[in-house]
Scaffold this motif. Structure first.
Motif, short mmCIF file in Angstrom:
data_model
loop_
_atom_site.label_atom_id
_atom_site.label_comp_id
_atom_site.label_asym_id
_atom_site.label_seq_id
_atom_site.Cartn_x
_atom_site.Cartn_y
_atom_site.Cartn_z
N VAL A 126 -7.78 -3.29 -15.72
CA VAL A 126 -7.78 -2.46 -14.51
C VAL A 126 -8.73 -1.28 -14.69
N LYS A 188 -6.14 -10.44 -9.79
CA LYS A 188 -5.31 -9.25 -10.02
C LYS A 188 -4.71 -9.31 -11.42
N THR A 208 0.80 -2.82 -7.23
CA THR A 208 -0.57 -2.53 -6.80
C THR A 208 -0.60 -1.29 -5.91
N PHE A 277 -8.12 -4.83 -4.89
CA PHE A 277 -6.76 -5.13 -5.34
C PHE A 277 -5.82 -5.26 -4.14
#
Lengths: 363, 237
Positions: A126, A188, A208, A277
């Motif tokens: 991420v 993701k 998220t 995302f």
């Protein structure tokens, strides 16, 4: 002083309204009518549909997340406007470029097995995706400033605006050429997949969404710190007031302008990855609508005003999420709601909700 | 020793020929004043020296160095600072932030601290209001702020553009006292003024500017006695 002409306009003024006053009264009447109709509609729908509280909570959370993304983009508009009094209409595309950088980083990390690896690896995925997005957006933003805006700095205000629209198309179709028209699916990472239910209330928060909101707030706090507390921020604020005097203080005006673009673009790049995302897809034209929405949010809060951009974005996100249900419209109409807000703000309060700045010498 | 040498400078605003071969020198330690009517080119001269405008012809030399290739902010590094026309304070920044911007290019923290003390002792009012937003200051206080801010650059040459403009007579007196004091402490000053009466009292030498050209140049004393100056700028018949 001529005693003859003095009283005449005075008596005129007390009986007849100026045309500006008349149109303001007319606008206010229209505004009240719109407001009454809206409230009436919301009341009818609320009675008619009677959505459960969980539904509204879900929409508010959704709106906050969306608002968080908008504000990352909106800040770029507002920073640049604050200093150059120019709307950087290619800003949405700057964000899209960052979104693609995030996409390719995620592909790479996925092929390394980090995306769904240990929590640390997944978190690093991420982080690197957002970092890559920020870097690519910064490069895009400062190149844009150099090639499309700096040569036009002395020109009338309409000229860089047209250049910005051209740059926006240029970037969109460059992305089309490079990445094709198909939507690219965002991988993701496992750490931000799923979510939690809050007790037994039935309210669900996705990881998220929570991540986007929290990371967005942190980035904005960082920006706020830079603008309010650092030497660069002080130079930016000085430049926003008076470029010539700023140069006479030994401030390198060009450098500060580039850094302003870089800051705005960095936030947009992070926003682009977060939008990826959130929507789970990225396309060459993904930047366009969110770019316009973020612009709307910046205008809603008062363009040129940092707090205004944040406030306007959150408000717009929530209104957009709640609006369709509250007005009993299909959710596809949420864009109509957002842009209706833009029109209403421009007509009824052009300075935005928190904007008093515009009334000075910027307008 | 000449600190500033302006040689045969021609500056244009678009097609308007604003400075027509202007020359002047300022020696180290002097106060030199440039007097002239509205539109004579006084502000243009200062903007040309500070690098905001670039002359089409002629040269500006500071400390034996040609300034042609330097941009406005780089000229500040050389030791030239400016009190701009209309004061040019940053009205949404605090008094402290304004002063600190004056020292923007410096990184000698101790020296900056000293200069803050110096400015605050020169203008105690600024110390009282240091946390206040500069836009809320009175005209006289704004002039103090603009002057203090220019001092924060620790300049060798200070350019002042109409410091007395729009101020009450009592404040004008105190501004000129301050100019004298700043000069006594070693800063060279080029002062542009419409208030020729006050300017010629504080200055060592003076230039008279008419439509972009120097028409007269002499010591301040002689200029005070000059018939043309008396008539045109001192309001004496």
């Amino acid at each position: 002083m001529t005693s003859v002409s003095e009283p005449a306009p005075k008596s005129n003024r007390s009986f007849n309204l100026t045309s500006a006053q008349r149109s303001r009264i007319f606008l206010n009447i229209i505004g009240i009518v719109i407001l009454v109709l809206l409230v009436w509609r919301i009341y009818i729908v609320a009675v008619d549909r009677a959505y459960p509280i969980q539904y509204w909570a879900f929409q508010v959370i959704n709106g906050l997340v969306l608002g968080g993304v908008y504000s990352l983009i909106a800040l770029g508009y507002t920073l640049v406007y604050g200093i150059l009094f120019m709307i950087n209409f290619a800003h949405g595309e700057v964000m899209m470029m960052g979104g693609f950088a995030g996409f390719f980083t995620l592909q790479l990390m996925n092929s390394l097995g980090w995306s769904d690896g240990t929590p640390l690896q997944s978190a690093a995925t991420v982080f690197f995706a957002i970092l890559a997005g920020m870097i690519v957006s910064v490069l895009t933003g400062i190149t844009l400033e150099r090639l499309a805006y700096r040569p036009l700095r002395g020109a009338p205000r309409l000229v860089p605006l047209i250049s910005a629209i051209g740059a926006s198309f240029f970037l969109q179709y460059t992305a089309l050429l490079l990445f094709g028209a198909i939507p690219h699916n965002y991988n993701k990472p496992s750490i931000i997949s799923g979510g939690i239910s809050v007790g037994d209330t039935g309210i669900f928060i996705s990881y998220t969404g929570a991540f986007i909101f929290v990371a967005g707030i942190l980035l904005m706090m960082g920006l706020f710190f830079i603008v309010q507390r650092t030497k660069l921020g002080r130079a930016m604020r000085a430049l926003a007031e008076d470029k010539e005097t700023a140069a006479l203080m030994g401030i390198d005006v060009d450098k500060v302008i580039v850094l302003t673009f870089a800051l705005g673009s960095a936030l947009a790049g992070a926003g682009g990855v977060m939008l990826g995302f959130h929507n789970t897809v990225m396309r060459f034209n993904t930047g366009f609508i969110p770019g316009l929405k973020a612009f709307t949010a910046a205008v809603l809060g008062g363009i040129g005003n940092i707090r205004g951009a944040m406030f306007g974005s959150i408000l717009l996100g929530v209104l957009e999420a709640l609006g369709p249900s509250a007005l009993g419209l299909p959710t596809e109409y949420k864009d109509v709601i957002a842009f209706s807000i833009l029109v209403l703000v421009l007509v009824f309060r052009p300075t935005g909700l928190l904007g008093e700045v515009l009334s000075e010498k910027k307008a | 020793m000449a600190l500033l040498v302006v040689k045969d400078v021609h500056t244009y605003y678009g097609k308007i020929h604003a400075l027509k071969g202007l020359s002047l020198t300022v020696d180290e330690g002097e106060i030199v004043t440039l007097i002239g009517a509205n539109g004579a080119g006084k502000t243009t001269t200062l903007r040309t020296i500070s690098g905001v405008l670039k002359p089409r012809d002629g040269s500006v030399e500071f400390d034996n160095e040609d300034l042609a290739s330097f941009r406005a902010h780089e000229i500040v590094y050389k030791g030239v600072s400016m009190v701009p026309e209309g004061r040019g304070i940053f009205s949404r920044l605090t008094v402290f932030e304004n002063l600190d911007l004056g020292a923007y290019h410096r990184d000698d923290d101790d020296g900056i601290k000293q200069d803050f003390e110096k400015v605050y002792s020169l203008f105690p009012r600024l110390y009282e209001r240091r946390k206040q937003v500069a836009g809320t200051l009175s005209g006289g206080e704004q002039q103090m702020l603009a002057t203090g801010r220019a001092l924060m650059a620790r300049p060798r040459l200070m350019l002042m553009d109409e410091p007395s403009m729009g101020l009450a007579p009592i404040l004008v007196e105190s501004i000129f006292d301050t100019i004298h004091e700043i000069n006594q402490e070693g800063t060279t000053i080029l002062l542009v003024e419409q208030n020729a009466h006050m300017a010629l009292q504080v200055a060592h030498r003076g230039y008279v500017l008419q439509t972009g050209e120097i028409v007269l140049h002499d010591s301040a004393e002689s200029l005070r006695e000059n018939e043309m100056v008396k008539k045109a700028y001192l309001g004496m018949e």
